[in-house]
Design a protein around this motif. Structure first.
Motif, PDB file in Angstrom:
ATOM      1  N   UNK A 296       0.830  -1.209   0.000  1.00 16.87           N
ATOM      2  CA  UNK A 296       0.000   0.000   0.000  1.00 16.87           C
ATOM      3  C   UNK A 296       0.864   1.258   0.000  1.00 16.87           C
ATOM      4  N   UNK A 297       2.008   1.218   0.687  1.00 17.00           N
ATOM      5  CA  UNK A 297       2.890   2.389   0.750  1.00 17.00           C
ATOM      6  C   UNK A 297       3.447   2.728  -0.632  1.00 17.00           C
ATOM      7  N   UNK A 298       3.841   1.724  -1.404  1.00 15.88           N
ATOM      8  CA  UNK A 298       4.356   1.962  -2.755  1.00 15.88           C
ATOM      9  C   UNK A 298       3.251   2.457  -3.676  1.00 15.88           C
ATOM     10  N   UNK A 299       2.072   1.900  -3.514  1.00 16.20           N
ATOM     11  CA  UNK A 299       0.927   2.336  -4.325  1.00 16.20           C
ATOM     12  C   UNK A 299       0.598   3.795  -4.019  1.00 16.20           C
ATOM     13  N   UNK A 300       0.641   4.145  -2.754  1.00 11.21           N
ATOM     14  CA  UNK A 300       0.384   5.516  -2.325  1.00 11.21           C
ATOM     15  C   UNK A 300       1.427   6.458  -2.942  1.00 11.21           C
ATOM     16  N   UNK A 301       2.687   6.039  -2.906  1.00 15.54           N
ATOM     17  CA  UNK A 301       3.765   6.863  -3.471  1.00 15.54           C
ATOM     18  C   UNK A 301       3.570   7.054  -4.980  1.00 15.54           C
ATOM     19  N   UNK A 302       3.113   6.028  -5.661  1.00 18.77           N
ATOM     20  CA  UNK A 302       2.823   6.130  -7.098  1.00 18.77           C
ATOM     21  C   UNK A 302       1.738   7.179  -7.331  1.00 18.77           C
ATOM     22  N   UNK A 303       0.660   7.113  -6.557  1.00 23.71           N
ATOM     23  CA  UNK A 303      -0.417   8.099  -6.664  1.00 23.71           C
ATOM     24  C   UNK A 303       0.059   9.498  -6.334  1.00 23.71           C
ATOM     25  N   UNK A 304       0.928   9.614  -5.340  1.00 22.18           N
ATOM     26  CA  UNK A 304       1.478  10.911  -4.963  1.00 22.18           C
ATOM     27  C   UNK A 304       2.311  11.502  -6.111  1.00 22.18           C
ATOM     28  N   UNK A 305       3.115  10.653  -6.774  1.00 16.98           N
ATOM     29  CA  UNK A 305       3.914  11.129  -7.916  1.00 16.98           C
ATOM     30  C   UNK A 305       3.006  11.617  -9.043  1.00 16.98           C
ATOM     31  N   UNK A 306       1.945  10.885  -9.310  1.00 21.91           N
ATOM     32  CA  UNK A 306       1.020  11.286 -10.377  1.00 21.91           C
ATOM     33  C   UNK A 306       0.345  12.614 -10.031  1.00 21.91           C
ATOM     34  N   UNK A 307      -0.085  12.749  -8.787  1.00 21.52           N
ATOM     35  CA  UNK A 307      -0.716  14.002  -8.363  1.00 21.52           C
ATOM     36  C   UNK A 307       0.274  15.156  -8.495  1.00 21.52           C
ATOM     37  N   UNK A 308       1.524  14.920  -8.104  1.00 25.08           N
ATOM     38  CA  UNK A 308       2.548  15.948  -8.202  1.00 25.08           C
ATOM     39  C   UNK A 308       2.851  16.347  -9.641  1.00 25.08           C
ATOM     40  N   UNK A 309       2.649  15.413 -10.564  1.00 25.12           N
ATOM     41  CA  UNK A 309       2.880  15.690 -11.985  1.00 25.12           C
ATOM     42  C   UNK A 309       1.681  16.386 -12.637  1.00 25.12           C
ATOM     43  N   UNK A 310       0.602  16.556 -11.872  1.00 25.37           N
ATOM     44  CA  UNK A 310      -0.568  17.260 -12.400  1.00 25.37           C
ATOM     45  C   UNK A 310      -1.500  16.411 -13.232  1.00 25.37           C
ATOM     46  N   UNK A 311      -1.450  15.096 -13.057  1.00 24.88           N
ATOM     47  CA  UNK A 311      -2.355  14.211 -13.782  1.00 24.88           C
ATOM     48  C   UNK A 311      -3.797  14.574 -13.418  1.00 24.88           C
ATOM     49  N   UNK A 312      -4.667  14.612 -14.410  1.00 29.75           N
ATOM     50  CA  UNK A 312      -6.074  14.957 -14.152  1.00 29.75           C
ATOM     51  C   UNK A 312      -6.793  13.834 -13.423  1.00 29.75           C
ATOM     52  N   UNK A 313      -6.481  12.588 -13.790  1.00 28.41           N
ATOM     53  CA  UNK A 313      -7.119  11.433 -13.162  1.00 28.41           C
ATOM     54  C   UNK A 313      -6.335  10.177 -13.511  1.00 28.41           C
ATOM     55  N   UNK A 314      -6.507   9.161 -12.691  1.00 24.59           N
ATOM     56  CA  UNK A 314      -5.913   7.849 -12.912  1.00 24.59           C
ATOM     57  C   UNK A 314      -7.043   6.854 -13.115  1.00 24.59           C
ATOM     58  N   UNK A 315      -7.003   6.143 -14.232  1.00 26.18           N
ATOM     59  CA  UNK A 315      -8.018   5.127 -14.529  1.00 26.18           C
ATOM     60  C   UNK A 315      -7.360   3.755 -14.450  1.00 26.18           C
ATOM     61  N   UNK A 316      -7.886   2.914 -13.584  1.00 20.09           N
ATOM     62  CA  UNK A 316      -7.291   1.600 -13.328  1.00 20.09           C
ATOM     63  C   UNK A 316      -8.252   0.514 -13.791  1.00 20.09           C
ATOM     64  N   UNK A 317      -7.751  -0.360 -14.656  1.00 19.41           N
ATOM     65  CA  UNK A 317      -8.538  -1.501 -15.118  1.00 19.41           C
ATOM     66  C   UNK A 317      -8.822  -2.422 -13.930  1.00 19.41           C
ATOM     67  N   UNK A 318     -10.065  -2.852 -13.816  1.00 18.35           N
ATOM     68  CA  UNK A 318     -10.438  -3.745 -12.716  1.00 18.35           C
ATOM     69  C   UNK A 318     -10.934  -5.082 -13.261  1.00 18.35           C
ATOM     70  N   UNK A 319     -10.237  -5.579 -14.253  1.00 19.84           N
ATOM     71  CA  UNK A 319     -10.646  -6.863 -14.802  1.00 19.84           C
ATOM     72  C   UNK A 319      -9.497  -7.807 -15.073  1.00 19.84           C
ATOM     73  N   UNK A 320      -8.394  -7.280 -15.565  1.00 13.04           N
ATOM     74  CA  UNK A 320      -7.315  -8.158 -16.001  1.00 13.04           C
ATOM     75  C   UNK A 320      -6.368  -8.552 -14.865  1.00 13.04           C
ATOM     76  N   UNK A 321      -5.838  -7.589 -14.130  1.00 17.36           N
ATOM     77  CA  UNK A 321      -4.840  -7.865 -13.092  1.00 17.36           C
ATOM     78  C   UNK A 321      -5.442  -7.721 -11.694  1.00 17.36           C
ATOM     79  N   UNK A 322      -6.129  -6.621 -11.487  1.00 15.95           N
ATOM     80  CA  UNK A 322      -6.704  -6.321 -10.171  1.00 15.95           C
ATOM     81  C   UNK A 322      -8.235  -6.321 -10.262  1.00 15.95           C
ATOM     82  N   UNK A 323      -8.899  -7.086  -9.406  1.00 13.66           N
ATOM     83  CA  UNK A 323     -10.373  -7.091  -9.436  1.00 13.66           C
ATOM     84  C   UNK A 323     -10.975  -5.796  -8.889  1.00 13.66           C
ATOM     85  N   UNK A 324     -10.210  -5.096  -8.054  1.00 16.04           N
ATOM     86  CA  UNK A 324     -10.614  -3.790  -7.523  1.00 16.04           C
ATOM     87  C   UNK A 324      -9.383  -2.893  -7.555  1.00 16.04           C
TER      88      UNK A 324
END
Length: 181
Positions: A61-89
């Motif tokens: 969870x800490x690494x996932x949080x850091x990934x989200x933090x980097x994206x937010x810092x880069x000004x990404x408008x949104x993150x869309x995560x597929x919930x079918x192939x690798x992660x069910x949620x």
């Protein structure tokens, strides 16, 4: 009108759901991009909808949080995560980061291809650009007509209306010749 995260999610054909960071749902999306890099931020400009299968996402969870933090810092408008192939949620660390940084995190159903999302974004961005060009053409015609019919005073008045502000025409010494708005 530009496309916002909430407007994209309102498209029933895509089935997107904001699962975190709803405070940022007003963000304007400038483009759609797909990446499976652990850190795509060097290749982002800001304003993107970043789509991912989260293939290379660390399981902590800490690494996932850091990934989200980097994206937010880069000004990404949104993150869309597929919930079918690798992660069910959508992974928990991404949800926490989305809420913490106001980064909308979208759950993409297995049935929705990233291509469909990209097309929706590109269509909206293109339509907004066409409308802006059409408005610019109309404004240019108004200014040309004003120049022909009423000279500099007409141009200044028309420009003030087009810009929704004040316009001054100054001489070489900085004295006001004509003003409007």
């Amino acid at each position: 009108m530009s496309i916002t995260v909430s407007r994209l999610c309102a498209d029933p054909t895509l089935g997107l759901t904001v699962v975190a960071g709803a405070a940022g749902a007003h963000r304007v999306i400038s483009w759609a991009h797909t990446s499976e890099l652990a850190d795509p931020t060097p290749w982002l400009e800001g304003g993107e909808l970043l789509m991912t299968l989260a293939l290379n996402l660390d399981l902590t969870a800490a690494s996932q949080y850091a990934y989200g933090e980097r994206l937010a810092g880069a000004g990404v408008a949104a993150l869309a995560v597929d919930t079918g192939m690798i992660h069910p949620v959508v992974p928990a660390g991404l949800l926490s980061a989305g809420d913490a940084f106001g980064l909308p995190v979208l759950a993409v159903p297995a049935a929705t291809p990233f291509l469909a999302i990209s097309r929706a974004v590109i269509s909206a961005v293109t339509a907004a650009q066409i409308r802006a060009f059409q408005q610019t053409s109309k404004d240019q015609e108004r200014l040309a007509s004003a120049a022909l019919l009423t000279g500099k005073s007409g141009v200044v008045e028309t420009l003030a209306k087009v810009l929704g502000g004040s316009v001054l025409l100054l001489d070489a010494k900085g004295r006001t010749l004509v003003s409007a708005g």
